[in-house]
Design an enzyme around this catalytic site. Structure first.
Site, PDB file in Angstrom:
ATOM      1  NE  ARG A 173      21.213  24.940 -30.583  1.00  0.00           N
ATOM      2  CZ  ARG A 173      22.533  24.306 -30.612  1.00  0.00           C
ATOM      3  NH1 ARG A 173      22.259  22.688 -30.568  1.00  0.00           N
ATOM      4  NH2 ARG A 173      24.094  24.904 -31.122  1.00  0.00           N
ATOM      5  CB  SER A 232      24.028  30.942 -31.978  1.00  0.00           C
ATOM      6  OG  SER A 232      25.155  30.790 -31.293  1.00  0.00           O
ATOM      7  CD  GLU A 239      20.703  28.369 -30.694  1.00  0.00           C
ATOM      8  OE1 GLU A 239      21.018  28.192 -32.021  1.00  0.00           O
ATOM      9  OE2 GLU A 239      21.075  28.446 -29.244  1.00  0.00           O
TER      10      GLU A 239
HETATM   11  C1  LIG Z   1      26.726  33.491 -23.185  1.00  0.00           C
HETATM   12  C2  LIG Z   1      25.948  32.077 -23.756  1.00  0.00           C
HETATM   13  C3  LIG Z   1      26.225  30.998 -24.757  1.00  0.00           C
HETATM   14  C4  LIG Z   1      25.646  30.281 -24.786  1.00  0.00           C
HETATM   15  N1  LIG Z   1      26.377  29.485 -25.915  1.00  0.00           N
HETATM   16  C5  LIG Z   1      25.201  28.291 -25.864  1.00  0.00           C
HETATM   17  C6  LIG Z   1      25.885  26.879 -27.069  1.00  0.00           C
HETATM   18  O1  LIG Z   1      27.256  27.095 -26.994  1.00  0.00           O
HETATM   19  N2  LIG Z   1      25.253  25.748 -27.136  1.00  0.00           N
HETATM   20  C7  LIG Z   1      24.013  26.104 -27.003  1.00  0.00           C
HETATM   21  O2  LIG Z   1      23.334  24.834 -27.209  1.00  0.00           O
HETATM   22  N3  LIG Z   1      23.585  27.043 -26.346  1.00  0.00           N
HETATM   23  C8  LIG Z   1      24.334  28.384 -26.191  1.00  0.00           C
HETATM   24  N4  LIG Z   1      23.695  29.380 -25.149  1.00  0.00           N
HETATM   25  C9  LIG Z   1      22.380  29.483 -25.003  1.00  0.00           C
HETATM   26  C10 LIG Z   1      21.725  29.157 -23.162  1.00  0.00           C
HETATM   27  O3  LIG Z   1      22.507  29.156 -22.796  1.00  0.00           O
HETATM   28  C11 LIG Z   1      21.221  26.931 -24.065  1.00  0.00           C
HETATM   29  O4  LIG Z   1      19.800  27.100 -24.799  1.00  0.00           O
HETATM   30  C12 LIG Z   1      20.569  26.895 -22.781  1.00  0.00           C
HETATM   31  O5  LIG Z   1      20.462  24.789 -22.403  1.00  0.00           O
HETATM   32  C13 LIG Z   1      18.795  27.306 -22.344  1.00  0.00           C
HETATM   33  O6  LIG Z   1      19.069  27.473 -20.402  1.00  0.00           O
HETATM   34  P1  LIG Z   1      17.928  27.746 -19.632  1.00  0.00           P
HETATM   35  O7  LIG Z   1      18.550  27.100 -18.287  1.00  0.00           O
HETATM   36  O8  LIG Z   1      19.371  29.061 -19.782  1.00  0.00           O
HETATM   37  O9  LIG Z   1      17.344  28.040 -20.372  1.00  0.00           O
HETATM   38  P2  LIG Z   1      15.655  29.316 -20.193  1.00  0.00           P
HETATM   39  O10 LIG Z   1      15.633  30.927 -21.114  1.00  0.00           O
HETATM   40  O11 LIG Z   1      15.846  29.822 -18.991  1.00  0.00           O
HETATM   41  O12 LIG Z   1      14.541  28.570 -21.071  1.00  0.00           O
HETATM   42  C14 LIG Z   1      15.171  28.001 -22.630  1.00  0.00           C
HETATM   43  C15 LIG Z   1      13.282  27.294 -23.088  1.00  0.00           C
HETATM   44  O13 LIG Z   1      12.895  26.591 -21.832  1.00  0.00           O
HETATM   45  C16 LIG Z   1      11.744  26.597 -21.044  1.00  0.00           C
HETATM   46  N5  LIG Z   1      12.471  25.740 -20.096  1.00  0.00           N
HETATM   47  C17 LIG Z   1      13.691  26.024 -19.212  1.00  0.00           C
HETATM   48  N6  LIG Z   1      13.802  25.141 -18.414  1.00  0.00           N
HETATM   49  C18 LIG Z   1      12.187  23.984 -18.785  1.00  0.00           C
HETATM   50  C19 LIG Z   1      11.630  23.123 -17.676  1.00  0.00           C
HETATM   51  N7  LIG Z   1      12.468  22.503 -17.271  1.00  0.00           N
HETATM   52  N8  LIG Z   1      10.724  22.211 -18.404  1.00  0.00           N
HETATM   53  C20 LIG Z   1      10.271  22.878 -20.006  1.00  0.00           C
HETATM   54  N9  LIG Z   1      10.594  24.254 -20.468  1.00  0.00           N
HETATM   55  C21 LIG Z   1      11.654  24.381 -19.700  1.00  0.00           C
HETATM   56  C22 LIG Z   1      11.939  28.068 -21.275  1.00  0.00           C
HETATM   57  O14 LIG Z   1      10.481  28.477 -20.640  1.00  0.00           O
HETATM   58  C23 LIG Z   1      11.861  28.625 -22.377  1.00  0.00           C
HETATM   59  O15 LIG Z   1      10.966  28.580 -23.360  1.00  0.00           O
HETATM   60  C24 LIG Z   1      24.024  29.819 -24.811  1.00  0.00           C
HETATM   61  C25 LIG Z   1      23.628  31.538 -24.071  1.00  0.00           C
HETATM   62  C26 LIG Z   1      24.668  32.654 -23.605  1.00  0.00           C
HETATM   63  C27 LIG Z   1      23.821  33.560 -23.327  1.00  0.00           C
END
Ligand SMILES: Cc1cc2nc3c(=O)[nH]c(=O)nc-3n(C[C@H](O)[C@H](O)[C@H](O)COP(=O)(O)OP(=O)(O)OC[C@H]3O[C@@H](n4cnc5c(N)ncnc54)[C@H](O)[C@@H]3O)c2cc1C
Length: 324
Positions: free
Chosen positions: A192, A243, A313
């Site tokens: 992470r 998580s 996280e």
């Molecule tokens: C039901 C559920 C299950 C999940 N399961 C997992 C899992 O199994 N494993 C896991 O690792 N995670 C999991 N997650 C967490 C999450 O989905 C991941 O961390 C995912 O990769 C985040 O992507 P996002 O586009 O939603 O990021 P966001 O939440 O939109 O952003 C996360 C961070 O990244 C930054 N960011 C976003 N895009 C960019 C970019 N292009 N450039 C620079 N910074 C950026 C944002 O500013 C923020 O700080 C889960 C979440 C949910 C709701």
């Protein structure tokens, strides 16, 4: 769409911004753009449709309103914005979802280039359908984020991590104005963790994955099994952000929380999931403050009971764009 009075001092900037990217909006509730369904309004939002547009937005801010806070947002599946919202510019990456499958090389690897706003789950599916059988992304099937968010967090599940298949990432450094192509070894991936958690000011533009040809039935079976496990074990029926805590060395956060008797414990509308204690859910009317109070309470109780420090996280995004 009328401009709120508090933004009148920014009229020249807003006009220039809308000529770069017409998709402007004001006071957009961030609760509509996060999987936790909390967060107040963002002063300004914009959805660039290409990396050129996105870079121009940053250049404009640097030129005209350098102190305006900026935040990138993918699918909002790992973040909590304040109830007061975000006093700055939120850039949605949803307009940048192009995916390009290159031809296989002589070693049988295919490079796949995805823009930062591409959905992880859709990409995972595309790798195993439409005549393709590319290995390495089945773990991501069901993660509700973008490729950009996954690179930042080095998303992983079921023993796989996005870093396993990353070849390179194109990113933008707003301070220097450079677009850099960084190879995997320069991206500081760990659990992470990535170069982008070290540098929250960098913007992930696109990622090239290097994927091996596999057996379609095996990949599709893995995807289906992963999705079934998620539906069985995770509170997918209620808003959450995955998580809450990282896995502490030698422990499982969910087990420590459950063993602390906190399953089902709630503060306001935020509750430690009855289904999986590693998750906090929004039972309907949770505020960001409820969630943060519950996170702090859970971490405190676990520390007292087991002496283990739980590290968050999920990311708290305040108007100071500190990325954490
Ligand atoms: C039901 C559920 C299950 C999940 N399961 C997992 C899992 O199994 N494993 C896991 O690792 N995670 C999991 N997650 C967490 C999450 O989905 C991941 O961390 C995912 O990769 C985040 O992507 P996002 O586009 O939603 O990021 P966001 O939440 O939109 O952003 C996360 C961070 O990244 C930054 N960011 C976003 N895009 C960019 C970019 N292009 N450039 C620079 N910074 C950026 C944002 O500013 C923020 O700080 C889960 C979440 C949910 C709701």
């Amino acid at each position: 769409m009328s401009t709120p009075t508090y933004l009148y001092p920014y009229m020249d900037f807003l006009e220039a911004l809308s000529s770069i990217s017409p998709s402007l909006s004001f006071d957009e509730p961030l609760s509509k753009h996060t999987t936790f369904r909390v967060g107040g309004p963002a002063s300004i939002t914009v959805s660039p449709q290409s990396r050129e547009e996105l870079v121009k937005v940053f250049e404009l801010v640097k030129r005209m309103t350098p102190s305006l806070p900026i935040c990138l947002l993918g699918k909002g599946s790992n973040v909590v914005f304040d109830d007061e919202g975000y006093g700055g510019l939120v850039i949605f990456t949803s307009g940048m979802q192009n995916v390009n499958f290159h031809s296989a090389d002589e070693e049988g690897y295919t490079n796949v280039t995805a823009e930062c706003g591409a959905s992880l789950t859709v990409l995972s599916r595309q790798c195993a359908t439409e005549g393709r059988s590319l290995e390495g992304l089945a773990f991501a099937y069901g993660i509700p984020g973008t490729i950009g968010g996954a690179i930042v967090m080095n998303a992983g599940a079921f023993g796989g991590e996005i870093s396993d298949i990353v070849h390179s990432v194109d990113y933008y450094d707003p301070q220097t104005g450079d677009i850099i192509t960084a190879d995997k070894e320069d991206l500081h991936f760990a659990y992470r963790h990535s170069l982008f958690t070290e540098h929250p000011e960098y913007v992930v533009l696109s990622t090239t994955l290097r994927m091996k040809e596999g057996v379609n039935e095996i990949i599709v079976d893995q995807m289906a099994a992963n999705m079934t496990t998620r539906r069985l074990k995770q509170p997918v029926e209620l808003p959450n952000a995955g998580s809450v805590f990282k896995r502490p060395e030698g422990y499982f956060a969910g087990k420590l929380i459950e063993d602390s008797g906190l399953k089902g414990f709630r503060i306001g509308g935020a509750q430690v999931s009855e289904k999986h204690a590693g998750f906090i859910v929004n039972t309907g009317d949770a505020t960001a403050e409820d969630i943060k109070s519950l996170v702090a309470h859970v971490a405190h109780v676990v520390k007292v009971n087991f002496g283990v420090t739980l590290e968050r996280e999920i990311r708290y995004i305040t108007t100071k764009r500190n990325g954490d």
